[in-house]
Design an enzyme around this catalytic site. Structure first.
Site, PDB file in Angstrom:
ATOM      1  NE  ARG A  38      42.377  15.519 -45.059  1.00 35.61           N
ATOM      2  CZ  ARG A  38      42.762  16.394 -44.130  1.00 35.61           C
ATOM      3  NH1 ARG A  38      43.171  15.967 -42.949  1.00 35.61           N
ATOM      4  NH2 ARG A  38      42.754  17.687 -44.378  1.00 35.61           N
ATOM      5  CE  LYS A  92      39.265  19.803 -43.491  1.00 33.20           C
ATOM      6  NZ  LYS A  92      39.292  19.774 -42.019  1.00 33.20           N
ATOM      7  CD  GLU A 108      38.997  15.036 -34.927  1.00 36.45           C
ATOM      8  OE1 GLU A 108      39.314  16.100 -35.508  1.00 36.45           O
ATOM      9  OE2 GLU A 108      38.877  13.957 -35.524  1.00 36.45           O
TER      10      GLU A 108
END
Length: 318
Positions: free
Chosen positions: A63, A165, A201
């Site tokens: 990620r 992220k 989210e």
């Protein structure tokens, strides 16, 4: 903490452990001026026999690479990332709480530290990993969360960096989060910025809805971070016999759910006690016999070595 450096279009040099401390940055550093940075979050757990366990660190490495590509940065290899996390965990072994008392939270951080006055990728990058012992993420422990749905603020938009992220994704949610907490809520649920009706989210976690034998969660379509806990929970839920749907979910479905829970590295799985939207508050079932708690017990059991790890997710390092 672990520190490694590299220049643009080159590979990271072998890093090393050093005492935790401040780092020097140019005032023109890409991370400071243009938000060129990504980070990860992972944990080390102490098993009953004293062995140290990591949970799917290679997924964090992958990620970070995806995020680095989106932010035009160099990234460590998967092997270097995992080795860095292992070294940091062992270097901070004395700070890992006893079984059942918490874990060692580790923050791999990738920053554009080289100076760049113009809007351009930084000429130098720093990869570091630091750590801190933690107990439960929420001050109220496992108390059910009371969430507020915001249709004023949005976490991200299509074509943005919401699916990685990036360090730039978190400061923008602070205003909505602080406002919600001042009103007594635990956190904020964000809607999509186009239609303002589809769930995305929570500030730092993914969201799941339960109705009957069906578990639903918003699909990751570029605006939602594909959480590693989220991915793990989906696999566990399917193996336990639930039907899991990843799809677009209108906010009205949230108000009709029987049970709601959130997932994330820091807080694992959190039960939601209520959601407030447009001045209407809906309460949900909570308790140890519900889906979210069954998933929590299985997930945490795997992480700490009490439940068989048939997925080969756990990495033993000591």
């Amino acid at each position: 903490m672990y520190v490694a450096k590299c220049t643009r279009n080159e590979s990271f040099q072998q890093g090393r452990l050093s005492d935790y401390g401040n780092i020097k940055l140019s005032p023109a550093a890409g991370a400071l001026n243009y938000g060129q940075g990504v980070f990860e979050g992972t944990k080390a757990f102490r098993r009953e026999d004293g062995k140290i366990l990591l949970f799917r660190p290679e997924q964090n490495a992958i990620r970070m690479q995806i995020g680095a590509d989106r932010m035009c940065m160099e990234a460590p290899s998967i092997q270097q990332f995992v080795d860095a996390v292992k070294q940091t965990a062992l270097g901070n072994k004395r700070w890992i709480p006893s079984p059942g008392k918490g874990s060692l939270y580790m923050r791999p951080l990738l920053l554009g530290t080289g100076p760049t006055l113009g809007v351009a990728p930084a000429p130098e990058y720093t990869f570091l990993v630091y750590a801190s012992p933690v107990s439960t993420y929420f001050k109220d422990g496992m108390a059910p969360l009371n969430l507020y749905v915001s249709d004023e603020f949005h976490r991200t938009t299509r074509g943005g960096a919401g699916g990685v992220k990036s360090i730039t994704n978190y400061a923008p949610v602070m205003k909505a989060l602080l406002s919600a907490k001042e009103q007594g809520f635990s956190d904020v649920v964000y809607l999509d910025s186009v239609h303002k009706k589809y769930l995305e989210e929570v500030s730092t976690s993914n969201i799941f809805l339960v109705k009957g034998n069906v578990i639903s969660t918003p699909a990751t379509i570029g605006t939602i971070l594909e959480g590693i806990t989220r991915k793990s929970v989906i696999d566990i839920a399917r193996d336990l016999g639930s039907k899991v749907e990843e799809r677009s979910i209108e906010v009205g479905k949230l108000m009709e759910a029987e049970e709601v829970f959130t997932t994330g590295t820091a807080m694992s799985i959190g039960s939601v006690g209520s959601v407030t939207y447009n001045c209407k508050r809906v309460k949900y079932k909570t308790g140890n016999d519900l889906v979210g708690q069954k998933l929590y017990k299985t997930l945490v059991g795997i992480q700490v070595g009490k439940v068989e790890d048939k997925y080969n997710w756990v990495v033993q390092i000591d």
